[in-house]
Structures are given as C-alpha cells and as structure tokens.
Motif scaffolding. Structure first.
Motif, PDB file in Angstrom:
ATOM      1  N   ILE A   7      -7.528 -16.362 -31.943  1.00  0.00           N
ATOM      2  CA  ILE A   7      -8.668 -16.000 -30.880  1.00  0.00           C
ATOM      3  C   ILE A   7     -10.244 -16.376 -31.566  1.00  0.00           C
ATOM      4  O   ILE A   7     -10.214 -15.918 -32.783  1.00  0.00           O
ATOM      5  CB  ILE A   7      -8.706 -14.670 -30.605  1.00  0.00           C
ATOM      6  N   GLN A  25     -19.390 -11.609 -27.694  1.00  0.00           N
ATOM      7  CA  GLN A  25     -18.155 -11.270 -27.915  1.00  0.00           C
ATOM      8  C   GLN A  25     -17.922  -9.950 -28.274  1.00  0.00           C
ATOM      9  O   GLN A  25     -16.915  -9.415 -28.032  1.00  0.00           O
ATOM     10  CB  GLN A  25     -17.303 -12.171 -28.777  1.00  0.00           C
ATOM     11  N   SER A  38      -9.994  -9.126 -25.157  1.00  0.00           N
ATOM     12  CA  SER A  38      -9.303 -10.569 -25.303  1.00  0.00           C
ATOM     13  C   SER A  38      -8.203 -10.120 -26.420  1.00  0.00           C
ATOM     14  O   SER A  38      -7.042 -10.427 -26.070  1.00  0.00           O
ATOM     15  CB  SER A  38      -9.977 -11.588 -26.043  1.00  0.00           C
ATOM     16  N   ARG A  41      -5.157  -8.379 -24.411  1.00  0.00           N
ATOM     17  CA  ARG A  41      -4.562  -9.437 -23.532  1.00  0.00           C
ATOM     18  C   ARG A  41      -3.127 -10.126 -24.170  1.00  0.00           C
ATOM     19  O   ARG A  41      -2.324 -10.295 -23.647  1.00  0.00           O
ATOM     20  CB  ARG A  41      -5.354 -10.603 -22.740  1.00  0.00           C
ATOM     21  N   HIS A 106      -7.277 -19.148 -28.024  1.00  0.00           N
ATOM     22  CA  HIS A 106      -8.209 -18.658 -26.885  1.00  0.00           C
ATOM     23  C   HIS A 106      -9.285 -18.471 -27.271  1.00  0.00           C
ATOM     24  O   HIS A 106      -9.548 -17.913 -28.372  1.00  0.00           O
ATOM     25  CB  HIS A 106      -7.173 -17.349 -26.671  1.00  0.00           C
ATOM     26  N   ARG A 110     -13.145 -15.121 -22.911  1.00  0.00           N
ATOM     27  CA  ARG A 110     -12.320 -14.887 -21.685  1.00  0.00           C
ATOM     28  C   ARG A 110     -11.500 -13.768 -21.726  1.00  0.00           C
ATOM     29  O   ARG A 110     -10.321 -13.644 -21.997  1.00  0.00           O
ATOM     30  CB  ARG A 110     -11.482 -16.338 -21.401  1.00  0.00           C
ATOM     31  N   PRO A 111     -12.168 -12.558 -21.497  1.00  0.00           N
ATOM     32  CA  PRO A 111     -11.535 -11.400 -21.894  1.00  0.00           C
ATOM     33  C   PRO A 111     -10.479 -10.886 -20.587  1.00  0.00           C
ATOM     34  O   PRO A 111      -9.844  -9.978 -20.822  1.00  0.00           O
ATOM     35  CB  PRO A 111     -12.434 -10.245 -22.156  1.00  0.00           C
ATOM     36  N   ASN A 211     -10.034 -15.792 -15.013  1.00  0.00           N
ATOM     37  CA  ASN A 211      -9.764 -16.044 -16.269  1.00  0.00           C
ATOM     38  C   ASN A 211     -11.421 -16.633 -16.712  1.00  0.00           C
ATOM     39  O   ASN A 211     -11.661 -17.634 -17.358  1.00  0.00           O
ATOM     40  CB  ASN A 211      -8.866 -16.959 -16.522  1.00  0.00           C
TER      41      ASN A 211
END
Ligand code: MG
Length: 398
Positions: A7, A25, A38, A41, A106, A110-111, A211
């Motif tokens: 990530i 973030q 994030s 996920r 990732h 994009r959480p 997303n």
C-alpha cells in the motif's frame, strides 16, 4: 502461493484542500483514517498474508497512530521517495525477504476498494503475469490544446481508466522496477506502465465506480456519502442431515476425518458445508443447494462440497456483496469435532475469502436423543450474513 499487499501512502496529497489535517491518507473519513480503511480492505482478504505500507519520511508518528491496535498482518513500514515509482520500488525491495509469489499494489488514497475488486485482481493472476482493476471510459474525450477551446474529439474505443489494486508476479514486477530504475526511467505513473515497459502481459479486470481515488475535497465528501449509506445486510439459515453408511472417513466442514463409518450422499455428504451453502443462498433468496445441484444429476456424483459453497459465494459476489460471517453447529455423538475445529474454520474462511474471526464452528451432542444420538447420522445447522452494497444490488436476479 503467498500473496502480499503493498500500500503506497508516501504522497503529500496537497490537492485534497483540507488545511490543517496534513496528508490526505491520514485524514479521517467517517471516523477512521483513509490509510486504516485501505489496510482494512486487504486484511479482510484471507489470502493476503502480509501488508507492506510505504510511508513518507515525515509521517512515522501519523502512521503509528493510524495502525495502533490493528490486527492486520502489517510489516514494518518503509520510507518512500519523491515519486510514486520510487516509493513502490522501496516497498517491493522491502518485500524481497518475504519473497511472496504475488503482490497487489494499491494506492492508500483508494480506501473504498470493494472486496470483489481485490479478489478479481488476485484471481486473474492465476493465468496472467499482471492484472489491474480498470473501468471502460464512457465519457466522450475532448482535446483542448493549450486552452479551453476544443481542438478535437478522441476515439474512446478501447480506452480504460486504470485503478488499483494492480497485481503481479512478485519476482517479475520487482525485476521490472529495478530495470526501469537502472535505465533512468522515473516517469511511469502506475505499476502496469512499468510492467508494460518490461514486456509483462497485463490484463484488465472490472474495477468499481466506488473505488474512487481521494484527490479533492469533493472526493472526500462523496466518499463520506458512500460510507454513510447503510449497507444492505441479509441473513440466511441452512439445515442438513446425512445418514451413516459403510466407509472409513467423513467429510465435515471441508475437512476429512477418519471414522468407523462414512456419511451417505450423492456428493461427499459434507453436512456442514451443505448447511452453510443453503444459509448463504437463503440470505440472497436464491433457492437452495438441491435446486442448483440436483442430487440425481450424475455431474455432481462424488463432488467435493466446496464446489457448492464456492458457487454460493460467486452468487454473492455477482451482486457486489461479500459474506459478513458464518456460524455452523454440527450435531452428532461422534466423531469428536473439537480436534478439527480450527482446520474446519480455516477451510471455510478460505472458501468464503474472509477472516478467521468471521467463521465459527461449534458442535453439540444430543445426549443420546434422536437420530444423531443413536449414531444414525450427522446434522448441521448454519447461519450466514451477507453484506450487499447500499442502494440495491448490481446484478439482482428474479
Ligand atoms: Mg446434504
């Protein structure tokens, strides 16, 4: 065949326009930081055994606060560089000692990436060197030269918007990043571009409009609205029973257990998985196991029951949903379940693609009462919750 997630959280995110909150973030989104969401996920995917986060050198304390108390399989964070490409290379280098088979890269921003998007990328790697989540371009594209006057209309056929995660065979993408660095190329804006440059075939799998990449204050507002919409949570129950017959083992909850007799059935007669399959089918109101896999159909003779459960999970994912939890009770005098409980939970969690903390297997005798008590067979009951996206499902069937 281990899979790690990488990530990337080393950017400064100045465009989010939220003065005083620092890098985006670490901003709070509906009560939880963007980075923590994030990480959630990926830690929710049972096949991902390690998560490597790349952070900005200034963000150590912010990172520590964001992951405090986390139960995710986090590796110590590594420091990124000025460009995304340098940050990813640092993360891949840190993963070298673990040497996973696959890596999913990732963007922390994009959480809201749905579980099924992560799964699609992961599953595509079984037959491709690289796979990325992407959406077909549906808007008409305009060229505007230097100003705001249109100079032309681009052909959008075959154009896709790249999202993350972007998944690769670890050794290949690490080599690609190292080669790009050695060649002085530092201008790639995503991982697929590095892979393409290195000659890796990368396939597209469906991403999701959910997303979104949090870039502007408006994106944050939209993400908060998406999170505020209550998910559509369903529950279903299942029950099954099979009688004992000749044999030397039983299949229960995906685990083969030596026993003085076997369970009789058209398939492997795994009552636990049958009850759970019906619970999931019940939650989405898609009939029952007997209708989808008729006992008289020779195709399913001797079939491993995980096939039935996998089918139910696919039906949930086709609606953009995921399994919330599963709870199974086995009803029998024998065999003893306790020694196999962990293996059963692991088998089920693997099939459902959820964490072990969401799968329970319990057992009870009936104190000698009834058919189970007389050791004539085994019964099982199950309950499952299914979480579907808010605002209706994407592929509802009648
Ligand atoms: Mg059955």
């Amino acid at each position: 065949m281990s899979t790690a997630a990488l990530i990337v959280a080393a950017g400064r995110g100045a465009r989010a326009g939220r003065p005083g909150i620092g890098p985006k973030q670490y901003a709070t989104l509906a009560g939880r930081s963007v980075l923590a969401r994030s990480i959630d996920r990926f830690s929710g995917d049972n096949a991902i055994v390690a998560i490597q986060v790349v952070i900005h050198p200034d963000d150590g304390p912010l990172y520590a606060a964001a992951v405090a108390g986390s139960r995710a399989p986090l590796r110590p964070p590594v420091l990124g560089g000025a460009r995304r490409q340098e940050s990813v290379r640092a993360g891949l280098t840190a993963l070298k000692e673990m040497n996973p088979r696959f890596v999913l890269i990732h963007d922390a921003a994009r959480p809201l990436v749905p579980a099924e998007v992560i799964l699609r990328v992961r599953e595509a790697l079984a037959s491709a060197g690289g796979a990325i989540a992407a959406l077909a371009v549906t808007d008409t594209l305009k060229h505007a030269g230097g100003g705001s006057v249109i100079r032309g209309t681009a052909d959008r056929a075959g154009l896709w918007r790249a999202q993350t995660p972007q998944g690769f065979v670890f050794a290949d993408i690490l080599a690609a990043y190292q080669a790009a660095h050695a060649a002085g190329r530092d201008d790639f804006t995503d991982d697929a571009a590095v892979a393409e440059w290195a000659g890796i075939d990368v396939v597209l799998v469906p991403g999701s409009e959910r997303n979104i990449k949090l870039t502007t204050a408006e994106d944050f507002s939209m993400a908060e609205r998406l999170l505020a919409a209550a998910p559509d949570v369903r529950t279903g129950t299942g029950f099954d029973a099979h009688r004992f017959g000749g044999g030397d083992h039983v299949w229960l909850c995906g685990v083969k257990i030596p026993h003085t007799s076997a369970l009789v059935g058209h398939s492997d007669a795994d009552v636990g998985l049958h009850a759970l399959t019906d619970a999931i089918l019940g939650a989405i109101a898609e009939s029952d196991i007997g209708e989808h896999f008729p006992p008289g159909d020779p195709r399913w003779k001797g079939t491993a029951s995980r096939v039935f459960l996998e089918d139910a999970v696919r039906r949930v994912r086709a609606r953009g949903g995921s399994i919330g939890n599963a709870d199974i009770t086995l009803i029998c005098q024998e065999p003893r379940i306790a020694p196999h409980r962990q293996a059963m939970r692991q088998a089920i969690a693997g099939i459902l693609g959820i964490g072990l903390d969401r799968v329970a297997v319990k057992a009870t005798t009936t104190e000698g009462l009834g058919f189970a008590g007389r050791r004539e067979g085994i019964a099982a009951m199950a309950i499952a919750t299914v979480v579907l996206p808010a605002g209706g499902t994407v592929a509802a069937r009648p």
